[in-house]
Structure formats: C-alpha cells, structure tokens
Design an enzyme around this catalytic site. Structure first.
Site, mmCIF file in Angstrom:
data_model
loop_
_atom_site.group_PDB
_atom_site.id
_atom_site.type_symbol
_atom_site.label_atom_id
_atom_site.label_comp_id
_atom_site.label_asym_id
_atom_site.label_seq_id
_atom_site.Cartn_x
_atom_site.Cartn_y
_atom_site.Cartn_z
ATOM 1 C CB SER A 178 -1.113 -0.099 1.185
ATOM 2 O OG SER A 178 -1.970 0.900 1.229
ATOM 3 C CG ASP A 224 -2.597 4.099 -1.378
ATOM 4 O OD1 ASP A 224 -3.124 3.895 -2.424
ATOM 5 O OD2 ASP A 224 -2.597 3.286 -0.443
#
Length: 448
Positions: free
Chosen positions: A103, A242
């Site tokens: 992530s 992200d």
C-alpha cells in the site's frame, strides 16, 4: 485461534526478511489454495495482482508455486489497483483473489492480502484458518492435478471500463484540467487512461515506476508534489493515489489538501440529498475527526465508528446494510460500485460533483470545520511492548484526564508497521499538544 501472521490488512513487512520471505509466500499460497480448493470435482481459480515494487516479482512467483502445488489455476494480472483484484475475482468466477502490495509503505516493504470469491477481504476467522493450515502443512496435489498459470493482459482495461461506468451516462470531464498523482504505483497506467478517456486534460505525476520509487515523495502520503503541479499548471483539481490505489487525497485548485473525512462528508451529504445514502449513516473508523460526526448529526445523519482498517469498515457496512464508508486516510468504500476502497473511483465521484454543481474544487472540498487533531507516530523495536509499560499507562491516564470533557485520546499499535500511533482531538490546541506529547515522551522512554 489468534492470528500471528496477518495484521489489519493482510501480511506485511520488509521484503526478504521474516515474515515477508519467498518461503513464507509459497507456504501461504499453498495453505490458501487448500483452504479454497474444497470441491475437487471442479476447476479452482485464483487471480493475483501486484503493485510496482521490485519484490513483487519474487512474491508473485512464490504465490503462484504455492497455489499451483495444491491444484489451483492461477491468473496473473500484473500491476493493477487493489480494487481491480476485488472486481476481477468476482467477474472471473475465481475462488480467491490476491493483491501483492504494501500500500502506502516504502518500496522496501511488501504485503499480501486476500479477497474471497465475493470480492470482499477475508474475515479474521478465515485468515486464522489459513494460518492454521500453514502451521500444520498441506498435502500437495498429485502430479496430474497440479494447477496451471496464465497471464491475463486485459485486466486493467476491464477495470477501467467498470470505473468509468460509475459516472452518470453522458457525463464528460471535458474542460477540467486534472493532476493525477499515481505514486509510481499500481495505477500508473490505469488512472491517466480513465481520466483521459472521460475527456479531462490530464497532468500525470508519479507515473514512471522503476521498482524502487513507489510512494517516494509522491502520492496520497506526500501530496506536496502534486500540489506543486496543480499550481504550476493552473489545474482545476488534483487527485493523489497511494501505491495500490485504494486510497485518495483531493487537492483543490490552490493545492490545498482535502482528506478522506472531507470527501466522505461531501459524498454523504450529496447522497442523502439524492436519497441514495443507505440507512442514513456513514461508516468510518475511530480515527475520523469529531467535526465529521458533528456535521452529519447536524443533517440528521449518523456516523457509525469501527476499529481502524478498511476491512472493518466494510464488515460493518455489510452487517448494517450501509453503502458508504471509509477512513480519514483516504480509503473510500462505495459498495454500490466496489467491494473495497477505491481511490480512483472516489476521485471520479468528486469530479462528478464539480461537474454537476459547476463549482470549483475549493468550494466543495472543505465541507466541515475539523476539530483540532494531532497524530504522532513512535517506532518501536522487535519484541518491545511499550503499551504495557507502567510509565506509558500512567501517561495515558493523565492525558485522558486532561482531555476529559474537551476531546478524546486514541492510542493504538499500527497493524501494518511497528508504530504506536498517538492521536488526540480537543477544542484547545494547547491542551491537545500537551496531552499527545506526554504520551509520546512516555512511549519513547519505554522503547529506549
């Protein structure tokens, strides 16, 4: 059974160091394959996506070996956003989906998270059972029953079409200049393609991944880079994703950031006005600002709070029949459209609001005045348990007493990094700072 390997969002850690090793990934793939391959009379499938980290090749190969060793057929998607894996798991009738990503973490880290056949992340119970199978070891398939692996080249295009279909038919983004920061991550091709195909003038940032630069001074955790581009190009809006594109931050035309709380407030207000907000409630975590809660209450809506982690948000949404939820960090979950947080999809919803209202980003990005909030992170070492130290417990008690009636204090261990997160809210910024600093100092002392 207590989970030892899985955290709040799958397995995560430094690549090539325990627990994130190729050996672990192989065993994890075999255990997950055995867990999902229950009916041996039919073909079983797994789809695997990844972001742009160099270690993704290693984990993709190891997971493929583990799954095929138990007779599962593997479909490799390559770099795609996390929500694409959830979507393609269901559309390809797979038994399980896997996303290889850490992530928003730096390139040195990596992680593995699973989606069930319904496209939703696995429950704690399912993850515990997979861990049990790992510990016990699983029986390999007979030589004639070993699975096959195949690369799927059009996965991102299928996802692109699904995302575009969430905008009202006939809506165009023509006339909007949009900075899109892809964090050199999984959406580096997908997001610019979608925005361009919808008619926007696209200014791409963070679209040159090299295996090492994911989230490096770009993306939703470093929006300053995109903010500079917004101002320099005279853009109407900026969208910052992200590394795996499941979270988003919005920038107005001045480069000012609107976080997930503001975006959720905007969407909840609009959906309620359109009679689309299921249950008259928004689901968010304990980290969301008190100002968001007050904003919703002022409009006759509710804020349902959960533990930190978009997985827990989704579980509450499904249990209560709600269709909008998310996190302050930018995970926005819209179960009418997707099974997990989707940064690009949320960004499109913001652009749709701009088009429908004819207003600038700055006029709709700040929906409520947040209560002053301060968050600090303290890193701790392997084996350390600072929250159990007497000095830390005493400092927490003192901070809670200081905030009593004027705010709230939240102390928790990160589920994805070795960090203690110290967050407080208070109408008095002086009291806020003092409360946080006394806890941070105690934790730092306990970790020396």
């Amino acid at each position: 059974m207590t989970r030892k390997l899985f955290g709040t969002d799958g397995v995560r850690g430094r690549a090539n160091s325990a627990p994130m090793t190729a050996e672990m990934a192989l065993k994890l793939g075999a255990a997950a394959g055995r867990y999902f391959r229950r009916d041996r009379s039919r073909e079983h499938r797994v789809v695997i996506g990844k972001d742009t980290r160099l270690s993704g090749y290693m984990f993709e190969t190891a997971m493929t070996a583990g799954f095929t060793s138990t007779g599962m057929n593997v479909f490799l998607l390559g770099p795609v956003p996390t929500p694409a894996v959830g979507m393609l798991t269901t559309s390809m009738r797979a038994d399980v989906g896997v996303m290889i990503s850490a992530s928003h973490n730096p390139a040195e880290d990596n992680g593995i998270k699973f989606f069930g056949p319904d496209g939703f992340k696995l429950s704690d119970e399912a993850e515990s059972e997979i861990e049990r199978l790992m510990e016990e070891g699983v029986e390999a398939a007979q030589a004639a029953n070993i699975g096959r692996a195949k690369r799927i080249d059009d996965g991102r295009f299928r996802y692109n079409e699904r995302v575009k279909s969430t905008l009202p038919r006939g809506m165009t983004l023509a006339g909007l200049k949009v900075v899109i920061d892809c964090a050199n991550g999984a959406a580096y091709r997908t997001a610019p393609e979608v925005l361009w195909e919808l008619g926007a003038e696209v200014i791409p940032v963070g679209t040159a991944p090299n295996g090492f630069n994911i989230n490096d001074c770009c993306g939703s955790t470093h929006p300053a880079t995109a903010a500079e581009a917004v101002v320099a190009h005279g853009a109407d809006v900026g969208i910052c994703l992200d590394g795996d594109a499941d979270r988003v931050m919005i920038l107005d035309e001045n480069g000012i950031v609107a976080d997930g709380d503001q975006l959720m407030a905007l969407m909840a207000q609009r959906w309620a006005e359109q009679d689309r907000l299921a249950g008259g409630a928004l689901v968010a975590t304990v980290m969301s600002n008190l100002g968001l809660e007050r904003f919703l209450e002022g409009r006759g809506l509710r804020l349902e709070r959960t533990a930190v982690g978009d997985r827990y948000v989704v579980e509450r949404m499904r249990a209560g029949g709600f269709n909008l939820g998310g996190e302050q960090s930018g995970h926005i979950v819209m179960t009418d459209y997707a099974t997990t947080g989707d940064g690009l999809l949320a960004g499109l919803q913001f652009l749709a609001a701009m088009v429908e209202t004819g207003r600038r980003a700055s006029e709709i990005a700040k929906v409520f005045d947040p209560v002053p909030q301060l968050l600090k992170n303290v890193r701790y070492g392997t084996g350390q348990k600072p929250l159990e130290a007497a000095g830390v417990r005493a400092a927490i008690a003192d901070a809670e007493a200081k905030l009593d009636g004027n705010g709230r204090l939240l102390i928790r261990k990160s589920g994805t990094e070795p960090l203690i997160r110290v967050m407080a809210e208070s109408v008095s910024e002086a009291t806020l700072s003092e409360a946080v600093e006394m806890v941070v100092a105690a934790v730092q002392s306990a970790t020396r």
